[in-house]
Design an enzyme around this catalytic site. Structure first.
Site, PDB file in Angstrom:
ATOM      1  N   TYR A   1       0.859  -1.187   0.000  1.00 18.13           N
ATOM      2  CA  TYR A   1       0.000   0.000   0.000  1.00 18.13           C
ATOM      3  C   TYR A   1       0.896   1.238   0.000  1.00 18.13           C
ATOM      4  O   TYR A   1       1.902   1.281   0.709  1.00 18.13           O
ATOM      5  CB  TYR A   1      -0.879   0.020   1.259  1.00 18.13           C
ATOM      6  CG  TYR A   1      -1.583   1.346   1.481  1.00 18.13           C
ATOM      7  CD1 TYR A   1      -2.863   1.559   0.995  1.00 18.13           C
ATOM      8  CD2 TYR A   1      -0.944   2.403   2.156  1.00 18.13           C
ATOM      9  CE1 TYR A   1      -3.504   2.772   1.179  1.00 18.13           C
ATOM     10  CE2 TYR A   1      -1.583   3.621   2.337  1.00 18.13           C
ATOM     11  CZ  TYR A   1      -2.861   3.800   1.849  1.00 18.13           C
ATOM     12  OH  TYR A   1      -3.479   5.005   2.020  1.00 18.13           O
TER      13      TYR A   1
ATOM     14  N   GLU B   1      -3.827   7.590  -3.644  1.00 18.59           N
ATOM     15  CA  GLU B   1      -3.727   6.343  -2.905  1.00 18.59           C
ATOM     16  C   GLU B   1      -3.635   5.172  -3.869  1.00 18.59           C
ATOM     17  O   GLU B   1      -4.471   5.037  -4.760  1.00 18.59           O
ATOM     18  CB  GLU B   1      -4.960   6.201  -2.015  1.00 18.59           C
ATOM     19  CG  GLU B   1      -4.903   5.029  -1.072  1.00 18.59           C
ATOM     20  CD  GLU B   1      -6.128   4.991  -0.159  1.00 18.59           C
ATOM     21  OE1 GLU B   1      -5.971   5.151   1.057  1.00 18.59           O
ATOM     22  OE2 GLU B   1      -7.240   4.816  -0.680  1.00 18.59           O
TER      23      GLU B   1
END
Lengths: 390, 306
Positions: A109, A197
């Site tokens: 991530y 993101e």
């Protein structure tokens, strides 16, 4: 402002951030042709809506043949996709993104946001990708690595190395990750993002670092200098009432309740919703008319509130500062007349030009319940929405 | 006179309720000749603020509504001895205007402008932190020491000199609190709007420190919103340091998650920035919480009696 995954990835490509080949399609035939043009033997067909959790809702499917691409596209296009972010009503899918498959080794991530505590743009990275990052933050906060960027220096490669090593990358992948992070930061700044993101960010069996998904939001305040971003806006993804309101400088958000609210200032608008709730009522909306609204904007605000058929009463709460009470009063009177107002109206005015404002309301001949103070206004609005005489 | 020296002199003399501004403050406006800039400059002057002029690049040398206009902030400060700037420049140029004030070492910069891009403010904030200036705002109503000095867009007449300080992220909600204090004849020492943006020059703790040290403030109202952790950070600071009672309200208990409620900063993103969790932390830290914005005045009266 929000954009679709395929738009985000096109933008990322401009900044040298590695993404897989992909094409957007609005029909199943187009999807199949896109897959053919992309080549390879595995594709992913992804619903394009502005919400996360698409995979779980059945909006992301893997295809191992062109026929399968077509079949998946057929089932996804037009479906009503329900995810944890769409709400129970779901969202109709109008476009799919057909993307090449890849050989995933590990999912990570990475995200860039503003850290409000330090007022710095901050990277967050984790070895735990492909899952809800909020969950990781809650359960295993030590697995989230943060690195903030000094605004006067900008991105420095050590930041990228720090993140890459901390999430467990090795060898050439570290270099590729640093380049990836730098590109992402450059895009964040150049395009005035508010969130960038990548979840998951993947390392492949060949050691490449690639963005599998992308969620990019843009700072609404900066859109004035980014017409190219404004052009990406998908109006079908946004509430038409909210867009309509924005044209008049109104900030409107629809809620589930039955008391329409018209307030000046965001804080007071929230405070008004809160006190209605405390009194046992339920607000139908958040509406901030702002500081420079004119009579027309106030009329528009009323018509937007009344489009909501759940509204059983309206509470106007104005504390005039920049906004003058007489302007609001004129708008209220004009709207009540032109819209043939049928629901009870409770008005509380205070501040700049309050005496003139109250006189305009009194002289209008309209049935308006005047309120004295915030508490009184909320009490009366809640009673009125319950059908009681106030 | 150099602004820094002037500020030191001001600090040496005490006035009633004098945090940040008082009757000696000399104000100028950047973006003075614009409609809003003109209107609110004159309103501040009418309230009793020493208004000395304004800055509009390209219009220097003329008189506007009885006050001189300068091409640059440095020139304005040099010629007038001003020590506080009020910024009314539109969002695309506001960061530049703030930086020009920082460069001219203006001790107090009050940015009223709403809608400045966040990344602009990230850079400005870093520059302000390493400077001789204090920035209030942006996206704020300004600040007022009732009866002495008003810098901003708040209606002056609802205020009344008193001994309760007010700090808030919201404009009109501040007026609401002020009005309740005035109705109860409690009044205010100084009211500071710190603004509704996620990046602002001065935060709750900065202002709380000033009120804590101010002999003319007996209690403080702190008005916060959903989003971010400024209120909970402040609550922890209050628990450890504050010698005076604090009454607090957090707006947005009824706001849905993930929706930006007007202010760029008012959005629930994580789980810790809801009104409910902020209320909880505030209470744990010994702060008197008003669940309803209509109860602020009453709560202040209660804590002052204790």
């Amino acid at each position: 402002m929000n954009v679709h995954e395929y738009q985000a990835k096109e933008l990322m490509r401009e900044f040298g951030i590695s993404v897989l080949g992909g094409q957007v399609a609005t029909t199943a035939d187009e999807a199949m042709k896109a897959a053919e043009a992309l080549g390879g033997s595995v594709w992913v067909v992804k619903a394009q809506i502005h919400a996360g959790g698409r995979g779980k809702g059945g909006g992301v499917k893997i295809a191992k043949s062109l026929d399968e691409v077509k079949a998946h596209a057929e089932s996804i296009l037009g479906m009503n996709l329900i995810t944890h972010q769409t709400g129970p009503e779901g969202k109709e899918v109008g476009k799919v993104f057909v993307e090449q498959g890849c050989d995933i080794d590990h999912e990570y991530y990475v995200g860039i946001v503003l850290d409000r505590n330090t007022s710095k743009i901050t990277f967050m990275a984790s070895s735990e990708g492909g899952v809800e990052i909020e969950k990781v933050a809650e359960e295993t906060p030590e697995k989230i690595i943060k690195a903030s960027v000094d605004p006067s220096v900008g991105f420095s490669p050590y930041i990228g190395r720090k993140l890459a090593y901390a999430i467990g990358l090795k060898g050439d992948s570290v270099k590729k990750a640093v380049k990836f992070f730098e590109g992402l930061y450059n895009m964040y700044i150049a395009k005035d993002c508010s969130i960038a993101e990548i979840n998951p960010l993947v390392s492949t069996k060949d050691g490449d670092i690639i963005a599998l998904d992308a969620k990019i939001n843009f700072d609404d305040n900066a859109l004035m200098r980014h017409p190219e971003i404004e052009a990406l806006r998908d109006v079908t993804e946004e509430s038409s009432q909210e867009l309509d309101a924005a044209k008049y400088g109104l900030s409107y958000i629809s809620l589930d309740g039955n008391i329409g609210c018209l307030v000046n200032g965001a804080g007071l608008a929230m405070g008004t919703m809160d006190i209605i709730t405390l009194k046992g009522g339920s607000p139908a909306n958040f509406l901030d008319v702002g500081g420079s609204a004119n009579k027309e904007a106030v009329e528009k605000a009323f018509s937007i509130i009344l489009e909501d058929k759940n509204v059983k009463a309206i509470m106007v709460n104005i504390f005039g500062g920049i906004m003058k009470c007489d302007i609001i009063a004129e708008g209220v009177v004009a709207a009540a007349k032109s819209l043939e107002l049928k629901v009870p109206l409770v008005v509380r005015l205070e501040g700049t030009n309050v005496a003139i404002g109250k006189k305009i309301l009194n002289d209008s001949g309209l049935k308006i319940t005047a309120a004295d103070g915030l508490d009184d206004a909320a009490t009366k609005a809640v009673a009125a929405a319950e059908g009681k005489e106030v | 006179m150099r602004p820094q020296k002037r500020l030191q002199q001001l600090k040496a003399r005490r006035y009633r309720g004098a945090i940040l501004i008082n009757r000696d403050t000399k104000l100028f406006t950047v973006g003075y000749t614009g409609k809003q800039g003109t209107f609110h400059s004159l309103q501040s002057k009418d309230y009793g603020t020493q208004f000395v002029g304004g800055v509009t690049p390209g219009k220097g040398g003329v008189m506007h509504e009885g006050h001189p206009v300068f091409n640059s902030t440095a020139e304005c400060v040099d010629k007038t001895g001003a020590d506080a700037a009020m910024i009314f420049v539109p969002p695309p140029f506001a960061a530049d205007a703030i930086m020009e004030c920082v460069d001219a070492e203006v001790p107090l910069i009050v940015a009223i402008t709403e809608g400045i891009p966040i990344n602009d403010m990230v850079k400005v904030k870093a520059a302000v932190q390493n400077s001789k200036s204090r920035l209030i705002g942006p996206n704020c109503p300004g600040l007022i020491t009732p009866g002495e000095c008003k810098i901003g867009i708040m209606p002056g007449h609802i205020h009344m000199p008193g001994r309760v300080g007010v700090i808030s992220r919201s404009g009109t909600l501040t007026y609401e609190a002020v009005y309740q204090l005035t109705q109860r004849e409690i009044g205010q020492s100084t009211c500071v709007g710190i603004g509704g943006d996620p990046v602002n020059g001065t935060n709750f703790i900065d202002v709380l420190k000033l009120f804590n040290a101010d002999p003319d403030t007996d209690a403080v109202i702190m008005i916060g919103e959903i989003g971010g952790s400024a209120e909970t950070d402040a609550a922890k600071w209050i628990q450890d340091n504050m010698k005076k009672p604090v009454v607090s309200f957090i707006a947005g208990a009824s706001a849905p998650k993930g929706k930006r409620m007007g202010h760029a900063g008012a959005i629930i993103s994580g789980g810790d920035d809801t009104a409910e969790s902020k209320f909880r932390v505030l209470e744990e830290c010994g702060i008197c919480v008003a669940r309803s914005p209509a109860e602020l005045g009453q709560k202040v009266e209660e804590v002052l009696k204790q």
